[in-house]
Structures are given as structure tokens and as C-alpha cells.
Write an enzyme that holds these catalytic residues in place. Structure first.
Site, PDB file in Angstrom:
ATOM      1  N   TRP A 168      30.590  30.651  43.539  1.00  0.00           N
ATOM      2  CA  TRP A 168      31.898  30.140  43.120  1.00  0.00           C
ATOM      3  C   TRP A 168      33.021  30.824  43.888  1.00  0.00           C
ATOM      4  O   TRP A 168      34.057  31.146  43.296  1.00  0.00           O
ATOM      5  CB  TRP A 168      32.112  30.350  41.608  1.00  0.00           C
ATOM      6  CG  TRP A 168      31.248  29.488  40.760  1.00  0.00           C
ATOM      7  CD1 TRP A 168      30.305  29.905  39.879  1.00  0.00           C
ATOM      8  CD2 TRP A 168      31.243  28.055  40.712  1.00  0.00           C
ATOM      9  NE1 TRP A 168      29.709  28.821  39.292  1.00  0.00           N
ATOM     10  CE2 TRP A 168      30.266  27.681  39.788  1.00  0.00           C
ATOM     11  CE3 TRP A 168      31.965  27.049  41.384  1.00  0.00           C
ATOM     12  CZ2 TRP A 168      29.982  26.336  39.509  1.00  0.00           C
ATOM     13  CZ3 TRP A 168      31.686  25.723  41.097  1.00  0.00           C
ATOM     14  CH2 TRP A 168      30.710  25.389  40.162  1.00  0.00           C
ATOM     15  N   LEU A 189      42.602  41.059  40.436  1.00  0.00           N
ATOM     16  CA  LEU A 189      42.669  39.933  39.503  1.00  0.00           C
ATOM     17  C   LEU A 189      43.996  39.926  38.757  1.00  0.00           C
ATOM     18  O   LEU A 189      44.555  38.858  38.488  1.00  0.00           O
ATOM     19  CB  LEU A 189      41.489  39.985  38.520  1.00  0.00           C
ATOM     20  CG  LEU A 189      40.103  39.782  39.144  1.00  0.00           C
ATOM     21  CD1 LEU A 189      39.009  39.890  38.089  1.00  0.00           C
ATOM     22  CD2 LEU A 189      39.989  38.426  39.853  1.00  0.00           C
ATOM     23  N   GLU A 204      39.326  33.414  37.092  1.00  0.00           N
ATOM     24  CA  GLU A 204      40.234  34.553  36.877  1.00  0.00           C
ATOM     25  C   GLU A 204      40.238  34.976  35.412  1.00  0.00           C
ATOM     26  O   GLU A 204      41.283  35.298  34.845  1.00  0.00           O
ATOM     27  CB  GLU A 204      41.656  34.185  37.304  1.00  0.00           C
ATOM     28  CG  GLU A 204      41.770  33.832  38.764  1.00  0.00           C
ATOM     29  CD  GLU A 204      41.850  35.064  39.629  1.00  0.00           C
ATOM     30  OE1 GLU A 204      42.049  36.157  39.069  1.00  0.00           O
ATOM     31  OE2 GLU A 204      41.673  34.917  40.853  1.00  0.00           O
TER      32      GLU A 204
HETATM   33  C1  LIG Z   1      36.390  26.328  41.486  1.00  0.00           C
HETATM   34  C2  LIG Z   1      36.153  27.776  41.199  1.00  0.00           C
HETATM   35  C3  LIG Z   1      36.609  28.752  42.071  1.00  0.00           C
HETATM   36  C4  LIG Z   1      36.317  30.110  41.849  1.00  0.00           C
HETATM   37  N1  LIG Z   1      36.726  31.053  42.765  1.00  0.00           N
HETATM   38  C5  LIG Z   1      36.264  32.343  42.646  1.00  0.00           C
HETATM   39  C6  LIG Z   1      36.494  33.308  43.695  1.00  0.00           C
HETATM   40  O1  LIG Z   1      37.190  33.022  44.675  1.00  0.00           O
HETATM   41  N2  LIG Z   1      35.934  34.534  43.576  1.00  0.00           N
HETATM   42  C7  LIG Z   1      35.158  34.899  42.504  1.00  0.00           C
HETATM   43  O2  LIG Z   1      34.657  36.040  42.476  1.00  0.00           O
HETATM   44  N3  LIG Z   1      34.936  34.017  41.488  1.00  0.00           N
HETATM   45  C8  LIG Z   1      35.455  32.751  41.535  1.00  0.00           C
HETATM   46  N4  LIG Z   1      35.201  31.830  40.529  1.00  0.00           N
HETATM   47  C9  LIG Z   1      34.318  32.222  39.432  1.00  0.00           C
HETATM   48  C10 LIG Z   1      35.013  32.343  38.076  1.00  0.00           C
HETATM   49  O3  LIG Z   1      35.810  33.483  38.045  1.00  0.00           O
HETATM   50  C11 LIG Z   1      33.917  32.320  36.995  1.00  0.00           C
HETATM   51  O4  LIG Z   1      33.445  30.991  36.904  1.00  0.00           O
HETATM   52  C12 LIG Z   1      34.431  32.805  35.651  1.00  0.00           C
HETATM   53  O5  LIG Z   1      34.682  34.182  35.665  1.00  0.00           O
HETATM   54  C13 LIG Z   1      33.449  32.500  34.511  1.00  0.00           C
HETATM   55  O6  LIG Z   1      32.164  32.922  34.821  1.00  0.00           O
HETATM   56  P1  LIG Z   1      30.920  31.915  34.622  1.00  0.00           P
HETATM   57  O7  LIG Z   1      31.271  30.629  35.281  1.00  0.00           O
HETATM   58  O8  LIG Z   1      29.713  32.627  35.062  1.00  0.00           O
HETATM   59  O9  LIG Z   1      30.868  31.633  33.062  1.00  0.00           O
HETATM   60  P2  LIG Z   1      30.154  32.553  31.952  1.00  0.00           P
HETATM   61  O10 LIG Z   1      30.624  33.970  32.095  1.00  0.00           O
HETATM   62  O11 LIG Z   1      28.697  32.300  31.972  1.00  0.00           O
HETATM   63  O12 LIG Z   1      30.782  31.944  30.629  1.00  0.00           O
HETATM   64  C14 LIG Z   1      30.292  30.744  30.000  1.00  0.00           C
HETATM   65  C15 LIG Z   1      31.084  30.553  28.698  1.00  0.00           C
HETATM   66  O13 LIG Z   1      30.842  31.664  27.815  1.00  0.00           O
HETATM   67  C16 LIG Z   1      32.067  32.244  27.410  1.00  0.00           C
HETATM   68  N5  LIG Z   1      31.882  33.697  27.249  1.00  0.00           N
HETATM   69  C17 LIG Z   1      31.411  34.587  28.164  1.00  0.00           C
HETATM   70  N6  LIG Z   1      31.395  35.822  27.647  1.00  0.00           N
HETATM   71  C18 LIG Z   1      31.876  35.709  26.384  1.00  0.00           C
HETATM   72  C19 LIG Z   1      32.116  36.660  25.331  1.00  0.00           C
HETATM   73  N7  LIG Z   1      31.894  37.973  25.486  1.00  0.00           N
HETATM   74  N8  LIG Z   1      32.599  36.184  24.160  1.00  0.00           N
HETATM   75  C20 LIG Z   1      32.855  34.874  23.984  1.00  0.00           C
HETATM   76  N9  LIG Z   1      32.649  33.949  24.929  1.00  0.00           N
HETATM   77  C21 LIG Z   1      32.165  34.370  26.118  1.00  0.00           C
HETATM   78  C22 LIG Z   1      33.056  31.919  28.516  1.00  0.00           C
HETATM   79  O14 LIG Z   1      34.395  31.947  28.041  1.00  0.00           O
HETATM   80  C23 LIG Z   1      32.599  30.504  28.915  1.00  0.00           C
HETATM   81  O15 LIG Z   1      33.171  29.569  28.066  1.00  0.00           O
HETATM   82  C24 LIG Z   1      35.575  30.484  40.700  1.00  0.00           C
HETATM   83  C25 LIG Z   1      35.173  29.502  39.784  1.00  0.00           C
HETATM   84  C26 LIG Z   1      35.452  28.176  40.014  1.00  0.00           C
HETATM   85  C27 LIG Z   1      34.965  27.144  39.021  1.00  0.00           C
END
Ligand SMILES: Cc1cc2nc3c(=O)[nH]c(=O)nc-3n(C[C@H](O)[C@H](O)[C@H](O)COP(=O)(O)OP(=O)(O)OC[C@H]3O[C@@H](n4cnc5c(N)ncnc54)[C@H](O)[C@@H]3O)c2cc1C
Length: 387
Positions: free
Chosen positions: A161, A242, A366
Site C-alpha cells: 500500500w 505521520l 495515515e
Molecule cells: C491507497 C492507499 C495508499 C496508502 N499509502 C501508504 C504509504 O504511502 N505508505 C504506507 O506506509 N502506508 C500506506 N497506506 C497504508 C495505510 O496506512 C493502511 O492501510 C492503514 O494504516 C490501515 O492498515 P490496514 O489496511 O492493514 O488495516 P488493518 O490495520 O488490518 O485494520 C482493519 C480494520 O481494523 C481496525 N482496527 C485495527 N486495529 C484496531 C484496534 N486496535 N481497535 C479497533 N479497531 C482496529 C481498523 O480501524 C480497520 O477498520 C496506504 C493505504 C491505501 C489504501
């Protein structure tokens, strides 16, 4: 443009000029084709150096050709870019807050001299590799690691991502340093043409389509010692970046919401049903009144955040509140605007549905909305509720 409580009256000459020039640039250079880019899933690459020329990458930093503009000016710039598309603002946010900022804050003089001018002008593109396939909301659990080898390090792991990774010249990769018994997280400048680096593109996104997203796979990638960011160890490194990027998002999301409001308000005046414009119906006026109020409240929060940042009193939790609130606000309001446009609202001829789809990403990256809720919950109660 919606500025209901006349915040513009308090802007400096320079801030007004930056806002206007960004607005003009967006209207003439980007808006005409952005819908098409969004549909095609492409970023307008020719804009990358143009945006550099306009001073859109980290203009709030000092030195190395950066004009050191006020935090309000920086916020206004993010707002104007995202009024066009969240992908455009993401380009500037990643390049400025996530790549140039850590080099500026934690880099060696040689790293700053080599990279800041090139990144600032858009001659080079950078990306920020923190998220991993198994570790998104909890990057502290990252598995990517570095081992000392022959005057440098060998990196292994994978990031996903990552905005701009397939078009980047350099990636800031956050990895655990296994040569230190405490295995702290360190930042590594990894040129993407090094042996063992691959940056596959993630296709078929249904959000932030006018932005290139990819992976960074690292297989025995050697980097010399001089590619390590010397000024920081631990999660403070990525988290401080961040905070900078989230600050820009808190401002940027207002731009998307404002563009939705402007589009819906104009449509309400132009579209006739039952013998006159739909804007004469109380149901439609209520939607516009609510939209304008929510945007105005978000603007006030953003301006206050800028004042706190300017005088060094802004805490990451302040940024969490603003990112959380303003993105949710924009996400909610984009949907109402889409609704007001009826059938036309689902086409790419109008911006609200594009913004609405984009804001799903902005709500997620973020720090998800949930994670910012937990950050605020911990700040308010003293109890961490992540696990
Ligand atoms: C288009 C796009 C661009 C991006 N660009 C970058 C980038 O340039 N660099 C980079 O490093 N990352 C990037 N990201 C990654 C982004 O920061 C992550 O997708 C985000 O941090 C969420 O992580 P995850 O997708 O693994 O979701 P997960 O962490 O698996 O979360 C899934 C769900 O569970 C919930 N959740 C997780 N933990 C908890 C908790 N403790 N309590 C309650 N609920 C919880 C979350 O809110 C979410 O609804 C990008 C993402 C996208 C979609």
C-alpha cells in the site's frame, strides 16, 4: 468559495497568494483531465515537475531551496490540491511530509544535499514504506529487517500500500536493525534501482484511482551505511512523519468537502424539478446548511491547528482529532452532495462521487478513523485500548 466566517480576512499577503496560485494551477492544469485520469487509474505524470516548480513539495521546510512558508499557507495549499482530487494532494503529502521531512529532520548533510533539491523540484520522486502486508494499524510489529554487512546493511521484507512506489526513485524504508540487540526501527534510504528491490503496482483500486500505489519487496538489498538516516531511532521516526502528513490531510479533506459543497450548491440553483430549481426546497436547503456548517467547523479546527503548530504547541493528539474529524466530515458530506445531484451524481462529469470514493482511502490511511479514536481515548483517559 465557501468561507462563511471570512477566515480569509486574517490571511497574510503571502498566504493569500499561495492559495490563489494553487487554485489557479488546479483549475487550469489539473481539473480538466482529472476525471479521465481517475477512470484510467493514472496519475498525470507531467505535473510532477510542474508541481515542484510551483513549490508544492514541503514549502514549509527551511533551507535547501524551500521557501519556509507558514503552516497556514501549507495547509491552504493542501486544501486547494485536494479540492481537485485526494490523489493530487497525496502526491504532495508523500513527497513533502513523508519523504522530504524525514530527510530534512533526521538526514545527514550529504543526504540532505543529495535528495532535498531533487525531491523539491520534482526531478526525483520518493515514497514512504511503513505498512506491511501483516502490519497496518500496528506498524510497531513490523517484520522488515536490516542486518549489518560489509560497511552497510542488507534489507529483507515487504511493504505494501505504498503511494508512488512504482514511480519512485527512492524509498524511505522503515526496518528493524538486527545488528543492535534492541532491534530498534531505523530509516533507510533505498534507491529503487538497487538489486533486490521490486515495486509492483496495485491495480483495480476503487478509491484514489488518480494515484499510483504499489508494494516494495526487498530481497537481500544492500545499502551502504551512509543511506541510514542518522538522526533517529525507534518508532519516533515514522510517527513524527505521520504527524506532518496527517496535518496536511486535516486541511486537505476540507478542500474535497468544499468542492462537493460548491458543486451541490450550484446544482441546486441550476436543476429544475416541479417547476423551479431544487434549491428552493427546504429538504435541499437543510443539506446545504448542514454541509456549510460542518465545513466551517472543520476550517476553524484546521486554522487553530496551524496556530498551535506555528508556535510549537501542537501535539500529535491534536492532529489526530483534526484528521479524524475533518476526514469523517468530508466523507459524510461528499455523500450528501452526491445525493443532491441525483443520477448525474454517479457520473465522472461531477466531482462528488469521485471525492466520495477517494475519501474511503483518506479515512483509512495515515491511521484509520478507529485508530485516531483510540489515540484520543488514551489521551483523555490515560488508558490505552489498542490490545
Ligand atoms: C491507497 C492507499 C495508499 C496508502 N499509502 C501508504 C504509504 O504511502 N505508505 C504506507 O506506509 N502506508 C500506506 N497506506 C497504508 C495505510 O496506512 C493502511 O492501510 C492503514 O494504516 C490501515 O492498515 P490496514 O489496511 O492493514 O488495516 P488493518 O490495520 O488490518 O485494520 C482493519 C480494520 O481494523 C481496525 N482496527 C485495527 N486495529 C484496531 C484496534 N486496535 N481497535 C479497533 N479497531 C482496529 C481498523 O480501524 C480497520 O477498520 C496506504 C493505504 C491505501 C489504501
Amino acid at each position: 468559495m465557501l468561507d462563511y466566517v471570512n477566515l480569509e480576512a486574517d490571511l497574510t499577503e503571502e498566504e493569500r497568494m499561495i492559495q490563489e496560485s494553487a487554485r489557479d494551477f488546479v483549475e487550469s492544469e489539473v481539473r480538466p483531465d482529472i476525471g479521465e485520469h481517475w477512470i484510467e487509474g493514472t496519475f498525470p505524470m507531467d505535473l510532477i515537475p510542474e508541481m515542484g516548480e510551483m513549490g508544492f513539495y514541503a514549502p514549509n521546510l527551511e533551507g535547501y531551496g524551500s521557501p519556509n512558508v507558514s503552516e497556514t499557507a501549507y495547509g491552504l495549499l493542501m486544501q486547494e490540491l485536494e479540492a481537485c482530487d485526494s490523489g493530487l494532494r497525496s502526491m504532495a503529502s508523500v513527497q513533502g511530509a513523508l519523504v522530504m521531512y524525514p530527510i530534512h529532520a533526521f538526514g545527514s548533510d550529504a543526504q540532505k544535499s543529495e535528495w532535498l533539491p531533487k525531491l523539491g523540484s520534482g526531478e526525483a520522486v520518493g515514497c514512504f514504506g511503513l505498512t506491511e502486508p501483516e502490519h497496518g494499524s500496528n506498524p510497531t510489529a513490523m517484520e522488515t529487517y536490516a542486518e549489518a554487512a560489509d560497511g552497510g546493511y542488507v534489507l529483507n521484507g515487504s511493504k505494501t500500500w505504498i503511494t508512488n512506489s512504482p514511480i519512485s526513485d527512492v524509498a524511505i524504508v522503515w526496518a528493524r536493525d538486527r545488528s543492535d540487540p534492541e532491534t530498534p526501527v531505523r530509516g533507510f534510504l533505498v534507491e529503487t534501482d538497487r538489486d533486490g528491490v521490486s515495486t509492483n503496482k496495485i491495480d483495480e483500486k476503487l478509491s484514489l484511482r488518480a494515484s499510483i500505489t504499489g508494494e516494495i519487496a526487498l530481497s537481500d538489498v544492500y545499502v551502504p551505511e551512509e543511506n541510514v538516516l542518522p538522526g533517529v531511532t525507534g518508532m519516533k521516526g515514522p510517527l513524527s512523519c505521520l504527524t506532518q502528513a496527517r496535518y496536511g490531510i486535516a486541511w486537505g479533506a476540507i478542500g474535497a468537502a468544499r468542492d462537493c459543497f460548491e458543486t451541490a450548491c450550484q446544482y441546486a440553483k441550476d436543476r429544475d424539478q416541479f417547476g423551479g430549481p431544487i434549491g428552493r426546497f427546504q429538504l435541499q436547503q437543510r443539506k446545504l446548511a448542514e454541509m456549510a456548517t460542518q465545513i466551517t467547523l472543520a476550517q476553524l479546527l484546521a486554522h487553530r491547528l496551524a496556530a498551535l503548530k506555528e508556535r510549537g504547541d501542537m501535539r500529535p493528539q491534536h492532529v489526530s482529532m483534526a484528521k479524524r474529524n475533518n476526514v469523517r466530515m468530508a466523507r459524510d458530506q461528499s455523500r450528501i452532495a452526491r445525493e443532491m445531484l441525483g443520477g448525474n451524481g454517479i457520473t465522472a462529469d461531477y466531482s462528488p462521487m469521485r471525492h466520495m470514493a477517494n475519501l474511503e482511502t483518506v479515512y483509512t490511511y495515515e491511521g484509520t478513523h478507529d485508530i485516531h479514536t483510540l489515540i484520543l481515548g488514551e489521551d483523555l483517559t490515560g488508558f490505552a485500548a489498542y490490545e
